[in-house]
Write an enzyme that holds these catalytic residues in place. Structure first.
Site, PDB file in Angstrom:
ATOM      1  CG  HIS A   1       1.839  -9.627  -5.276  1.00 33.78           C
ATOM      2  ND1 HIS A   1       2.670 -10.321  -4.428  1.00 33.78           N
ATOM      3  CD2 HIS A   1       0.855  -9.132  -4.499  1.00 33.78           C
ATOM      4  CE1 HIS A   1       2.184 -10.253  -3.203  1.00 33.78           C
ATOM      5  NE2 HIS A   1       1.108  -9.538  -3.193  1.00 33.78           N
TER       6      HIS A   1
ATOM      7  N   GLY B   1      -0.179  -7.469 -10.964  1.00 29.87           N
ATOM      8  CA  GLY B   1      -0.545  -6.361 -10.079  1.00 29.87           C
ATOM      9  C   GLY B   1       0.049  -5.044 -10.530  1.00 29.87           C
TER      10      GLY B   1
ATOM     11  CE1 TYR C   1      -4.625  -8.731  -9.320  1.00 25.14           C
ATOM     12  CE2 TYR C   1      -6.378  -7.110  -9.398  1.00 25.14           C
ATOM     13  CZ  TYR C   1      -5.020  -7.427  -9.316  1.00 25.14           C
ATOM     14  OH  TYR C   1      -4.090  -6.421  -9.217  1.00 25.14           O
TER      15      TYR C   1
END
Ligand code: YXS
Length: 262
Positions: free
Chosen positions: A67, A111, A141
């Protein structure tokens, strides 16, 4: 080969290849890069592609840094909400009518581990490493993300990776069934394409029906609303915490975080 900003697309023999191509940011899954991925997948669905290969540029040391940390909220709201780019592209891969093969070389972070493991098949080299990093950044998460991992690896490996946040070698993930094939780097591209050609010759409607049925079955976890709210309550404690802000600040200031459990 077409360039879509941060993703290159290629299409031949009913096989599509999406190449992550934003080296400067180590293929971080920014809204812009994810947008290019979604555009590529849309184009491939229009072209009735029978297999998609998701890869990084040849020789990339980092498959994807996960991410884009600069795009995580400063605090006070879910950093991995339903509309988040990472969540959006994971769902799109799971919904895509044809099999998606993650062809992975280099290091994979956060991610991006989920992105690779949300693909239907994962082919890597023995030198590849995977790191599940929320604990390093004080990120909670999310439920569907944890289910992606639980559908791909045993709880013992997920716990080890999630609690330590440390990279593990693909050899261990393969030994525990989380990876389909370990292939020497020099052969990975040809191996992946040869497999893709086998799938592309098969009946697409049957392959799509099986992919979708298996995904529905593996996602079918009865979760009463109260249980979901309980999990969200645990996650809210994290994204509302001082530690969450500290994790992002530490990354941006290139220093070790000082977590205090508050
Ligand atoms: O300094 P500049 O401007 O050149 O930018 C640097 C990095 O800041 C940037 N970059 C990133 N920017 C945003 N988000 C990222 N995830 C990210 N990763 C890197 O890219 C430029 C080059 O990075 P640099 O100099 O560190 O490259 P390197 O080759 O020395 O090291 C590559 C990595 C991947 C080992 C290193 O960049 C790194 O450790 N990146 C962070 C990996 C990580 O912790 N990812 C998790 C992201 S958070 C996420 O995925 C979820 C929310 S969660 O945490 O819940 O799983």
């Amino acid at each position: 080969m077409r360039g879509m900003g941060h993703v290159l697309t290629e299409h031949s023999n009913r096989i599509g290849t999406l190449t992550l191509n934003h080296h400067e940011r180590r293929n971080a899954l920014s809204a812009a890069l994810v947008g290019d991925l979604l555009d590529g997948l849309h184009m491939m669905e229009q072209a009735k592609t029978r297999v998609v290969i998701l890869r990084a540029a040849p020789g990339a040391k980092v498959w994807s840094a996960g991410h884009d940390i600069n795009e995580l909220p400063e605090g006070g709201r879910d950093p991995l909400g339903f509309a988040d780019p990472l969540r959006t592209v994971i769902r799109r891969i799971e919904d895509f009518p044809a099999p998606v093969i993650a062809m992975v070389e280099g290091t994979v972070w956060g991610g991006a581990c989920e992105l690779a493991m949300s693909c239907d098949l994962v082919f890597t080299t023995p030198e590849t490493t995977f790191a599940i990093t929320p604990a390093k950044l004080s990120v909670p998460y999310n439920v569907s993300g944890l289910l992606t991992f639980l559908n791909r690896m045993p709880l013992s490996l997920l716990n080890e990776m999630a609690f330590s946040g440390e990279p593990i070698p693909a050899t261990r993930a393969h030994a525990l069934g989380a990876i389909n094939h370990l292939v020497p780097a020099a052969e990975l591209s040809a191996f992946t394409m040869a497999f893709a050609l086998k799938v592309a010759r098969n009946a697409p409607l049957s392959v799509t029906a099986m992919k979708r049925s298996v995904h529905i079955l593996t996602a079918a976890k009865a979760l009463p609303p109260i249980t979901f709210e309980q999990i969200q309550g645990e996650r809210r404690k994290v994204w509302d915490s001082r530690d969450y802000k500290e994790g992002i600040a530490a990354f941006k200031q290139r220093r070790e975080p000082d977590y205090r459990g508050e």
